[in-house]
Write an enzyme that holds these catalytic residues in place. Structure first.
Site: not given
Ligand code: COA
Length: 174
Positions: A103, A51, A27, A141
């Site tokens: 990724r 989650k 991140h 994560s």
């Molecule tokens: N390098 C390493 N790891 C990364 C990364 C990077 N560049 N980018 C993402 N990750 C990993 C994280 O470690 C995490 O791993 P995990 O799946 O093992 O937990 C995963 O990718 C995703 O985590 P994160 O980047 O924190 O994002 P998320 O996918 O949990 O977040 C939101 C998603 C918040 C953007 C999404 O849930 C959201 O928009 N929520 C609001 C509700 C909404 O609008 N819903 C409608 C959507 S259309």
């Protein structure tokens, strides 16, 4: 473009959303690169209670703040919580675009769908994807939490501070 219009140019605002449970070096790689693309960066920490995050929203906000303070950032970065739709948060923050890290191919389908839905919900918000740097391609994560729980070494994926927090947290779980 005149000098006056350059002076009054609206700052470019980007929102980088995530659950950040917890924030990894992956991140941070995205934050560092995203800041080069905007004038203000807002890191939106989603409550995402569905989650069942390991760290509470307050803890995740604190961690993100601590982690970004270790970076030598030139741009103004704010860390803010959000609940509800990302497009509404982006609108409230007057964001020009949303940043997401990609990724592997496996991320693509989910991100593609999300960007498509968000574009339908709010056509003015663009999603910009940054390809994770090669050393961050495999960071997750979930895996970091699992490795810590099983006594493995996660120091190459997270900061010392976070490693300590993870160990403390997992040690105190029932
Ligand atoms: N390098 C390493 N790891 C990364 C990364 C990077 N560049 N980018 C993402 N990750 C990993 C994280 O470690 C995490 O791993 P995990 O799946 O093992 O937990 C995963 O990718 C995703 O985590 P994160 O980047 O924190 O994002 P998320 O996918 O949990 O977040 C939101 C998603 C918040 C953007 C999404 O849930 C959201 O928009 N929520 C609001 C509700 C909404 O609008 N819903 C409608 C959507 S259309």
């Amino acid at each position: 473009m005149t000098e006056d219009s350059l002076k009054t140019k609206k700052p470019r605002i980007a929102v980088y959303p995530g659950t950040f449970d917890p924030m990894t070096r992956g991140h941070l790689d995205i934050v560092t690169r995203a800041e080069a693309l905007c004038d203000h960066l807002v890191i939106g920490v989603a409550s995402n209670e569905d989650k069942h995050p390991l760290f509470s929203l307050e803890e995740r906000l604190e961690i993100v703040q601590e982690e970004i303070e270790t970076l030598n950032l030139k741009t103004q970065v704010w860390v803010k919580p959000f609940t509800g739709l990302l497009v509404n948060f982006a609108y409230d923050e007057k964001a020009d675009f949303v940043v997401r890290g990609l990724r592997a191919v496996s991320d693509f389908e989910y991100e593609f769908q999300m960007a498509g839905m968000n574009a339908r919900l709010s056509p003015s918000v663009e999603t910009v994807f940054l390809i994770a740097s090669d050393r961050c391609q495999f960071i997750s994560s979930t895996l970091i939490k699992e490795i810590t729980e099983l006594g493995g070494d996660v120091s190459q994926f997270v900061s010392k501070n976070l490693e300590r927090r993870l160990k403390n947290k997992l040690r105190h779980l029932p």
